[in-house]
Design an enzyme around this catalytic site. Sequence first.
Site, PDB file in Angstrom:
ATOM      1  N   TRP A  28       0.874  -1.182   0.000  1.00 53.02           N
ATOM      2  CA  TRP A  28       0.000   0.000   0.000  1.00 53.02           C
ATOM      3  C   TRP A  28       0.906   1.225   0.000  1.00 53.02           C
ATOM      4  O   TRP A  28       1.591   1.498   0.994  1.00 53.02           O
ATOM      5  CB  TRP A  28      -0.888  -0.045   1.245  1.00 53.02           C
ATOM      6  CG  TRP A  28      -1.726   1.150   1.619  1.00 53.02           C
ATOM      7  CD1 TRP A  28      -1.701   1.798   2.822  1.00 53.02           C
ATOM      8  CD2 TRP A  28      -2.763   1.796   0.856  1.00 53.02           C
ATOM      9  NE1 TRP A  28      -2.639   2.803   2.845  1.00 53.02           N
ATOM     10  CE2 TRP A  28      -3.303   2.828   1.654  1.00 53.02           C
ATOM     11  CE3 TRP A  28      -3.267   1.612  -0.436  1.00 53.02           C
ATOM     12  CZ2 TRP A  28      -4.333   3.659   1.212  1.00 53.02           C
ATOM     13  CZ3 TRP A  28      -4.290   2.442  -0.874  1.00 53.02           C
ATOM     14  CH2 TRP A  28      -4.804   3.448  -0.066  1.00 53.02           C
ATOM     15  N   ASP A  79      -1.097  14.628   6.608  1.00 51.72           N
ATOM     16  CA  ASP A  79      -1.679  14.015   5.404  1.00 51.72           C
ATOM     17  C   ASP A  79      -2.869  14.855   4.939  1.00 51.72           C
ATOM     18  O   ASP A  79      -4.029  14.462   5.074  1.00 51.72           O
ATOM     19  CB  ASP A  79      -2.101  12.578   5.770  1.00 51.72           C
ATOM     20  CG  ASP A  79      -2.715  11.817   4.619  1.00 51.72           C
ATOM     21  OD1 ASP A  79      -2.442  12.161   3.456  1.00 51.72           O
ATOM     22  OD2 ASP A  79      -3.474  10.866   4.892  1.00 51.72           O
ATOM     23  N   ASP A 131      -2.157   4.921  -3.315  1.00 48.90           N
ATOM     24  CA  ASP A 131      -3.147   5.793  -2.688  1.00 48.90           C
ATOM     25  C   ASP A 131      -2.977   7.180  -3.308  1.00 48.90           C
ATOM     26  O   ASP A 131      -2.077   7.919  -2.913  1.00 48.90           O
ATOM     27  CB  ASP A 131      -2.855   5.824  -1.182  1.00 48.90           C
ATOM     28  CG  ASP A 131      -3.699   6.829  -0.433  1.00 48.90           C
ATOM     29  OD1 ASP A 131      -4.707   7.302  -0.990  1.00 48.90           O
ATOM     30  OD2 ASP A 131      -3.339   7.129   0.728  1.00 48.90           O
ATOM     31  N   PHE A 148      -0.704   8.634   3.804  1.00 52.12           N
ATOM     32  CA  PHE A 148      -0.489   8.957   5.224  1.00 52.12           C
ATOM     33  C   PHE A 148       0.953   8.640   5.613  1.00 52.12           C
ATOM     34  O   PHE A 148       1.623   9.443   6.269  1.00 52.12           O
ATOM     35  CB  PHE A 148      -1.479   8.141   6.067  1.00 52.12           C
ATOM     36  CG  PHE A 148      -1.300   8.320   7.547  1.00 52.12           C
ATOM     37  CD1 PHE A 148      -1.877   9.390   8.205  1.00 52.12           C
ATOM     38  CD2 PHE A 148      -0.554   7.409   8.288  1.00 52.12           C
ATOM     39  CE1 PHE A 148      -1.706   9.559   9.580  1.00 52.12           C
ATOM     40  CE2 PHE A 148      -0.386   7.566   9.661  1.00 52.12           C
ATOM     41  CZ  PHE A 148      -0.961   8.646  10.299  1.00 52.12           C
ATOM     42  N   HIS A 181     -14.346   3.198   4.100  1.00 56.93           N
ATOM     43  CA  HIS A 181     -13.504   3.522   5.250  1.00 56.93           C
ATOM     44  C   HIS A 181     -14.383   3.936   6.428  1.00 56.93           C
ATOM     45  O   HIS A 181     -15.464   4.504   6.240  1.00 56.93           O
ATOM     46  CB  HIS A 181     -12.540   4.652   4.878  1.00 56.93           C
ATOM     47  CG  HIS A 181     -11.275   4.659   5.684  1.00 56.93           C
ATOM     48  ND1 HIS A 181     -10.889   3.623   6.500  1.00 56.93           N
ATOM     49  CD2 HIS A 181     -10.289   5.593   5.814  1.00 56.93           C
ATOM     50  CE1 HIS A 181      -9.738   3.909   7.075  1.00 56.93           C
ATOM     51  NE2 HIS A 181      -9.347   5.101   6.671  1.00 56.93           N
ATOM     52  N   ARG A 231     -12.920   4.909  -3.486  1.00 51.52           N
ATOM     53  CA  ARG A 231     -12.990   4.957  -2.011  1.00 51.52           C
ATOM     54  C   ARG A 231     -14.128   5.863  -1.564  1.00 51.52           C
ATOM     55  O   ARG A 231     -14.171   7.041  -1.936  1.00 51.52           O
ATOM     56  CB  ARG A 231     -11.650   5.447  -1.485  1.00 51.52           C
ATOM     57  CG  ARG A 231     -11.634   5.805  -0.017  1.00 51.52           C
ATOM     58  CD  ARG A 231     -10.210   5.942   0.443  1.00 51.52           C
ATOM     59  NE  ARG A 231     -10.066   6.652   1.694  1.00 51.52           N
ATOM     60  CZ  ARG A 231      -8.908   6.801   2.323  1.00 51.52           C
ATOM     61  NH1 ARG A 231      -7.798   6.295   1.791  1.00 51.52           N
ATOM     62  NH2 ARG A 231      -8.828   7.457   3.453  1.00 51.52           N
TER      63      ARG A 231
HETATM   64  C1  SPV Z   1      -3.466   6.096   3.994  1.00 46.84           C
HETATM   65  O1  SPV Z   1      -2.810   5.186   4.521  1.00 46.84           O
HETATM   66  O2  SPV Z   1      -2.932   7.076   3.455  1.00 46.84           O
HETATM   67  C2  SPV Z   1      -4.922   6.042   3.968  1.00 46.84           C
HETATM   68  C3  SPV Z   1      -5.622   5.295   5.023  1.00 46.84           C
HETATM   69  O3  SPV Z   1      -5.505   6.666   3.119  1.00 46.84           O
HETATM   70  S1  SPV Z   1      -6.072   6.430   6.253  1.00 46.84           S
HETATM   71  O4  SPV Z   1      -4.870   7.127   6.674  1.00 46.84           O
HETATM   72  O5  SPV Z   1      -6.669   5.648   7.321  1.00 46.84           O
HETATM   73  O6  SPV Z   1      -7.031   7.358   5.697  1.00 46.84           O
HETATM   74 MG    MG Z   2      -4.365   8.124   2.225  1.00 45.45          MG
END
Ligand code: SPV
Ligand code: MG
Length: 291
Positions: free
Chosen positions: A41, A55, A82, A45, A187, A156
Amino acid sequence: MRKTSKSLREIISSGGMARVMAAHDPLSARLVEEAGFDAIWASGFELSAAMGLADVSLVSMTQHLDNMRRMADRSSLPIVADVDTGYGNAVNVIFTVKQFEAAGASAVVIEDKAFPKVTSLIAGGRQDLLPISENQGKIEAAVSARQDPDFLVIARVEALIAGRGEAEALERAHAYEAAGADMILIHSKEKTPDEIESFIRGWTGSVPIVIVPTAYPQMTEARAKSLKKVGMLIYGNHAIRAAVTGMQKVFARIIADGGIETVNDEIVPVSEIFRLQDMDMVKQIETQFLR
Ligand code: SPV
Ligand code: MG
């Protein structure tokens, strides 16, 4: 050998559940692969945090792309990128999808928030969503931009994060499936899986669901599989949190003990870093070519 998008598509279309771990740099990407996850992934973030930033759409597309290319270079796993809001409207999304696919991504996740976004799990965050039709156009644009038919476009839905309720979340998910999304990421920041399980029970679409159970860690892989509709489970930020935990503990010990002797046996030896740097390959090149 890099695995193609096909390997990720295969897991999902055969009814399996891909286990995807966050990474924020090439080294963590390599550790994700060695641990046995199915994909990486490329978390916004994590990358933001690794750069010491919030973020909130501060990291540019080119910074994210550059990091992704370097991760793809050091790992053969498929990468789920992402891309937040896709860096703008449908015009920007087309450019984004082309760039990320060319850089080695096997999938993109595009969220239905307005740019600039605010990170989802923050308490009391400003969570502005796009109108459904506008985001539907962005998902259609993303699907039209992919080159490899196995490349996944994941839509998403942030309606639960924005407090808009399950009915709107389901409405958005259906609209994005109609736009051609291969999967729906739903989410939640609730502390239990109830909200997500209720959404999944109510999901009558045919594409699989993606979840990110950071806030509700009771959601094990076995529990997610038992819901039957989850095709991907993303561990959203456990690489950066593990790294911070490790550094905080070791740094505190060194300060407290006034030296490195006591922590020396508790951290990986330098030889492990040499291994991860492929120093054996460097030695082999030296032997073969240095005259
Ligand atoms: C990320 O890991 O950047 C995500 C998941 O988008 S969250 O941080 O939970 O939104
Ligand atoms: Mg993210």
